[in-house]
Enzyme design. Structure first.
Site, PDB file in Angstrom:
ATOM      1  N   LYS A 247      -0.790  -3.988  -3.464  1.00  0.00           N
ATOM      2  CA  LYS A 247      -2.098  -3.387  -3.159  1.00  0.00           C
ATOM      3  C   LYS A 247      -2.133  -1.983  -3.747  1.00  0.00           C
ATOM      4  O   LYS A 247      -1.355  -1.123  -3.369  1.00  0.00           O
ATOM      5  CB  LYS A 247      -2.336  -3.308  -1.657  1.00  0.00           C
ATOM      6  CG  LYS A 247      -3.658  -2.608  -1.305  1.00  0.00           C
ATOM      7  CD  LYS A 247      -3.812  -2.434   0.186  1.00  0.00           C
ATOM      8  CE  LYS A 247      -5.128  -1.734   0.512  1.00  0.00           C
ATOM      9  NZ  LYS A 247      -5.139  -0.322   0.082  1.00  0.00           N
TER      10      LYS A 247
ATOM     11  N   ASP B 158      10.280   5.182 -10.119  1.00  0.00           N
ATOM     12  CA  ASP B 158       9.925   5.792 -11.399  1.00  0.00           C
ATOM     13  C   ASP B 158      10.736   7.051 -11.681  1.00  0.00           C
ATOM     14  O   ASP B 158      11.090   7.330 -12.830  1.00  0.00           O
ATOM     15  CB  ASP B 158       8.436   6.132 -11.432  1.00  0.00           C
ATOM     16  CG  ASP B 158       7.575   4.909 -11.737  1.00  0.00           C
ATOM     17  OD1 ASP B 158       8.139   3.797 -11.812  1.00  0.00           O
ATOM     18  OD2 ASP B 158       6.349   5.067 -11.884  1.00  0.00           O
TER      19      ASP B 158
ATOM     20  N   SER C 164       0.800  -1.205   0.000  1.00  0.00           N
ATOM     21  CA  SER C 164       0.000   0.000   0.000  1.00  0.00           C
ATOM     22  C   SER C 164       0.845   1.272   0.000  1.00  0.00           C
ATOM     23  O   SER C 164       1.553   1.532  -0.955  1.00  0.00           O
ATOM     24  CB  SER C 164      -0.957  -0.040   1.189  1.00  0.00           C
ATOM     25  OG  SER C 164      -2.055   0.800   0.975  1.00  0.00           O
TER      26      SER C 164
END
Length: 711
Positions: A317, A303, A292
């Site tokens: 999740k 990224d 999460s």
């Protein structure tokens, strides 16, 4: 109201999310309310025991919410108080995070230093009984009450199945769970920050405190930072963004997409001005217990290439819940959307793949005392006694220094935290590398703004003396794969799309398919330029996937850099500029799902002029009257996709699509089929070139069609 991305708000909610499908009710709600009232009245009047109307109503609400997905629940006044207390930093319980799997409890992670961890509960354990009562068939609320129900010091007995071992029992004493979410220390000249969860409202403050402590102690000697998110189940969204604030400057952390009041795409950004030198190496540790909010932080840092992610695949999740107070002292917790990493990745049920996979290792000492050495040669020179004395004295002084060996390294190998050891070694290596290697400065490439581009193409694409924007080399013909045919044989062009987000699949495509297979890469792909180079080294032609607004937008959103009909041309130009700057050596761009954008003549005129300015061919997967008209008027190399295979296509569907494409090749002289990188497709591609030759068809790169104007 606050958003919550934990596996559960009070350390006991479930995790794995499946978004509820939108379904039309069988009957209008107003027609069902009398049914509810009739059932309620019947139960109250005739049930064998006297009932409590309030409890019945709460049970009905709870059932409605729990039917949506495992994250949705009704929170009564007592539990609502505990939720608020947990956000402040403490609650009563045993301290563990779990999900329900096949009707029993699977432990995601025990809270550090809490009773469950002290008693020996481990991530991956299964609890099948609580106080001798089978868990199978219990609701979440019942499980929660049995685990947490009881005063401080009371015991709960859980029956455990641990894979590879016989079932056993653990007795766990309930206690106040003090949630100190951040611990930190120095490992020589490397800062180590352990974040056990994002549950506390003070998590970000404690991380900042840790970094300030490292700076104060070491100053410029600080070599790097290890952020340990292993077994971190998540928590408050603001705290995950706050962590990224330390390392990123005015950057996107993640975006959300939902419906109703949450239908607008929301982008969560860091503030301007990160708290850590952007050149300082950072390693983030994750594992299967990282879920999460911790996955959001790891995904964002990955990224943006701000940190190296190390460890094992995370939990996976990617749904977002909101805790909304109702009726003053109650609350409902329900799923409002999905979240995506800055590059548009959804890691729901997929998890974050680490850049470097490191798991726990079992060590075995192998002695090499019997090996032949220099001293064993007959007549070998003896060591210099004076130098020995110097070295001996130096070693003695060095050994006297305090904190010489990091805590992760000062144990025998079998007791080391192996992933942490590797992370510290990597930081050390990066620090040495950055200090000793001086790279020549690369020539600066001009980055054109949307305004610059608008001016350049405002004349409708007519030739001018103005400079044209370039990304790498615009001469796409330099990057074609040599191909010859007798001119009579039909050709089939196969484009393998959606490559780059999973490195192993991209490498498989590069290495194991014919050079005449065209590879289309997502601009969101990590390390895309390196992948493009590898593909060209194997003589593949390359396309860059261009994401245009689909007909189903915003329910289907290809990512934060999608070109949209409602945006200004300058904004779309900035996005186009970004997408094409990510790769190199490409012969054109591919659009395979942008029907809404392709259908607007203004949008396609903008795109046609922009690509003409770049001299970049366009492969059209959603041809419309507007797109055909615009691109044929520009004179730009242009072609239309004849057949597409989707990711869920069956073997039969794949065969039928190829048969259709082959038939079109024979009829028209050439055709293009776009396929996804699935196992079934890879299997099909192995013998494709040989099978096509048997049918009198050549497998051809995309340039064969573009150069011969067969589109």
């Amino acid at each position: 109201m606050y958003l919550n991305l934990s596996l559960f708000s009070t350390f006991i909610f479930l995790t794995t999310s499946v978004m509820a499908e939108d379904k039309k009710p069988d009957a209008p709600v107003k027609d069902l309310m009398p049914l509810f009232q009739q059932v309620l009245a019947e139960i109250q009047a005739n049930y064998v025991e006297e009932t409590n109307k309030e409890k019945l109503m709460e049970a009905a609400i709870s059932g409605m919410l729990s039917s949506l997905d495992p994250h949705c629940s009704y929170i009564n006044p007592k539990d609502m108080l505990e939720v608020r207390e947990s956000a402040k930093g403490e609650l009563i319980g045993i301290g563990m995070e779990f999900i329900q799997e096949n009707g029993i409890i699977k432990v995601i992670a025990p809270v550090e230093d809490a009773p469950a961890a002290v008693a020996g509960l481990k991530s991956g354990d299964y609890i099948f009984k609580i106080n001798g009562e089978a868990v199978l068939g219990m609701t979440t609320d019942e499980t929660v009450k049995k685990l947490r129900g009881g005063p401080v010091g009371s015991e709960v007995t859980v029956s455990i199945y641990r894979p590879g071992k016989d079932p056993f029992e653990l007795k766990i004493k309930r206690d106040v769970i003090k949630i100190k979410t951040v611990k930190y220390r120095l490992e020589n000249e490397i800062g180590y920050i352990r974040i056990s969860s994002f549950m506390s409202e003070k998590t970000t403050d404690m991380v900042k405190e840790a970094i300030d402590s490292f700076k104060k102690t070491l100053g410029k000697k600080l070599q790097g930072i290890v952020v340990d998110l292993r077994n971190n189940p998540g928590g408050q969204i603001e705290q995950a963004v706050g962590l990224c604030n330390m390392f990123l400057d005015n950057a996107e952390v993640f975006s959300t997409r939902g419906r109703g009041a949450f239908k607008d795409v929301e982008h969560y950004m860091t503030d301007a001005g990160q708290h850590v030198d952007p050149k300082l190496p950072v390693v983030v540790l994750i594992n299967g217990g990282s879920a999460s909010a911790s996955e959001i932080a790891a995904g964002a840092l990955q990224d943006h290439k701000r940190a190296i992610i190390m460890g094992t695949k995370s939990f996976g999740k990617a749904s977002l819940q909101i805790l909304k107070p109702v009726m003053g002292d109650r609350g409902i917790k329900y799923t409002i959307g999905r979240y995506y990493t800055p590059l548009g990745r959804s890691i729901q049920a997929q998890g974050i793949d680490p850049d470097i996979i490191v798991d726990y290792m079992k060590f075995e000492k192998i002695s090499d005392e019997g090996s032949f050495r220099e001293k064993d040669y007959k007549g070998a020179l003896k060591a210099d006694a004076g130098l020995n004395e110097i070295l001996s004295e130096k070693d003695k002084k060095t050994a006297d220094k305090k904190n010489l060996t990091p805590k992760a390294l000062d144990q025998s190998p079998e007791h080391q935290d192996y992933p942490l050891v590797r992370a510290l070694e990597l930081i050390k290596s990066l620090s040495i590398y950055s200090q000793t290697l001086v790279l020549p400065k690369a020539p600066q490439e001009k980055v054109f703004s949307g305004t610059d581009m608008t001016k350049m193409i405002s004349d409708g694409g007519k030739t001018t003396n103005k400079a044209e924007p370039i990304v790498a080399d615009v001469e796409w013909k330099k990057y074609i794969t040599p191909f010859t045919t007798d001119g009579q044989k039909p050709t089939l062009t196969v484009v393998l799309q959606s490559l780059g987000m999973k490195g192993e699949i991209a490498k498989k495509a590069i290495l194991e398919t014919s050079k005449n297979i065209v590879l289309a890469f997502s601009p969101y792909s990590p390390g895309l330029k390196d992948l493009c180079k590898q593909a060209r080294d194997k003589e593949h032609e390359i396309l860059i996937s261009l994401f245009l607004e689909p007909n189903s937008y915003p329910q289907e959103d290809p990512g934060p850099k999608t070109l949209l009909t409602r945006q200004k041309d300058s904004e779309n130009l900035d996005r186009l500029n970004w997408a094409l700057s990510q790769g190199e050596f490409y012969v054109g761009v591919l659009n395979s799902n942008g029907g809404a954008f392709s259908g607007k003549e203004h949008s396609m005129t903008f795109l046609g002029n922009a690509l003409k300015a770049r001299k970049t061919p366009y492969i059209d997967g959603t041809p419309t009257d507007a797109s055909k008209k615009v691109f044929r008027n520009t004179g730009l190399e242009y072609s239309i996709i004849d057949e597409q295979v989707n990711e869920i296509a069956s073997s039969e569907d794949i065969e039928n699509s190829f048969k259709n494409a082959i038939a079109l090749s024979k009829k028209n002289g050439s055709s293009i089929i776009v396929v996804p990188p699935t196992p079934a497709i890879f299997k099909k591609l192995i013998d494709l070139e040989a099978n096509l030759k048997n049918e009198g068809i050549d497998l051809a790169p995309i340039s064969n069609i573009l150069l011969n104007k067969k589109g």
